[in-house]
Design a protein around this motif. Sequence first.
Motif, PDB file in Angstrom:
ATOM      1  N   GLN A  74       0.820  -1.203   0.000  1.00 25.57           N
ATOM      2  CA  GLN A  74       0.000   0.000   0.000  1.00 25.57           C
ATOM      3  C   GLN A  74       0.858   1.260   0.000  1.00 25.57           C
ATOM      4  O   GLN A  74       0.501   2.265  -0.603  1.00 25.57           O
ATOM      5  N   THR A  75       1.987   1.197   0.679  1.00 22.52           N
ATOM      6  CA  THR A  75       2.865   2.369   0.749  1.00 22.52           C
ATOM      7  C   THR A  75       3.626   2.580  -0.547  1.00 22.52           C
ATOM      8  O   THR A  75       3.650   3.679  -1.108  1.00 22.52           O
ATOM      9  N   LEU A  76       4.245   1.517  -1.060  1.00 14.31           N
ATOM     10  CA  LEU A  76       5.127   1.668  -2.219  1.00 14.31           C
ATOM     11  C   LEU A  76       4.380   1.739  -3.542  1.00 14.31           C
ATOM     12  O   LEU A  76       4.953   2.179  -4.545  1.00 14.31           O
ATOM     13  N   SER A  77       3.123   1.293  -3.583  1.00 10.86           N
ATOM     14  CA  SER A  77       2.360   1.362  -4.833  1.00 10.86           C
ATOM     15  C   SER A  77       1.731   2.734  -5.046  1.00 10.86           C
ATOM     16  O   SER A  77       1.256   3.033  -6.137  1.00 10.86           O
ATOM     17  N   ASP A  78       1.716   3.566  -4.001  1.00 15.06           N
ATOM     18  CA  ASP A  78       1.194   4.930  -4.090  1.00 15.06           C
ATOM     19  C   ASP A  78       2.377   5.874  -4.275  1.00 15.06           C
ATOM     20  O   ASP A  78       3.209   6.017  -3.377  1.00 15.06           O
ATOM     21  N   PRO A  79       2.513   6.529  -5.435  1.00 16.00           N
ATOM     22  CA  PRO A  79       3.688   7.376  -5.689  1.00 16.00           C
ATOM     23  C   PRO A  79       3.910   8.432  -4.617  1.00 16.00           C
ATOM     24  O   PRO A  79       5.053   8.700  -4.231  1.00 16.00           O
TER      25      PRO A  79
END
Length: 381
Positions: A74-79
Amino acid sequence: MLARVSTTALLLGLLVYLPLLVAAARDWYEVLGVSRHASERDIKSAYRKKARHIHPDKHPDRAEEFMELTEAYQTLSDPELRSIYDRYGADAAQQHQAKKDSGHQDPLDLFRQFFGGGASGGADTTPKGPTKIYQASVPLADVYIGRSFTIEHERTVVCPACFGSGAHSSEHIHTCSQCQGRGVQMMRQQIMPGFVTNVQMQCPHCNGAGRTIAKLCGRCRGQRVLHDKTEIEVEVEAGAREGYEYVLEEMGDQSPDMEAGDVVVQVTSDAGPGDLRRLGHHLYTTEALSLHEALLGFDRTFHHYDGHTVRLRRTEVTQPGFVMRVEDEGMPIPVDERDQAGGRLHGDLFVEFRVVLPKLDAEARAQLGQVLAPPMAHTEL
């Protein structure tokens, strides 16, 4: 349904302690198994692979690990979140997310978005590419010992220069002026004299893409993919059953419009001339005996595939076609099949004997005739 509810309750309970988990979390890139320069596609692919294998429905003891994996994705897939995480860490990324969202997303909902299941948010609609199947025949000795081999694999990969856009840069991608980005146009078509209807057709200007490219990528020439050759290493487990399929996830053709397909390698054993023969976990062979050995017994050995010797010994007469069973000298039994085999580690070896009769000269025939002469019949006087 009860099992699913209890799993969800477990995960929601763990969410109470999410701040503590995040504070103590490992590096999110390490959790997903990707580099700090990984693309969004790589991050999504890594989540797919790991989430299947640690889902709490199958592994309740790995619920915390599943939550950690979900938080990392969730953190790394959101730029935006990824940028904050890279600069300030996990706490800052979580605080930023909390300001945007008063609640927490159920990790199971995120999983279902990828793999289906009817949960809120819908299913992931990205299609998966076709599976490519290879058939590999390896020497029986290699299957007995357990060895790795490589095969040359040809596939298409997303162009690393344009990331699959086909354009020299993002500035050279424009919305199609004919269809306004819809990819289709309404065309008036006459079906018969006096009758005209509107038909929706693919936009001929952009070929349905909804966009046009002013300058093509210099590497892929607008094709968005490149042809690639790579080697796939397959590790054959000792005693692997015939036709066993080794699945290499997402090693198939890549495309900007779909997830990479899988590669399946089907492995069979190849017994050469004079080699042992295999049937299930058992091995079969044929041994030739001389007349002397068949009548008076024999004591011989042969070297097995891994170098150890197997002793074959008899003191009795051996009839042609006699089969000797040597326990635990067959194929190794894979770990996941040992329960069905009663806990055994190996199958058996079956040896069939054939007798090779010698050529006899006149003197040998006379001597043998005396030895094998039938007893004289007794007659009454």
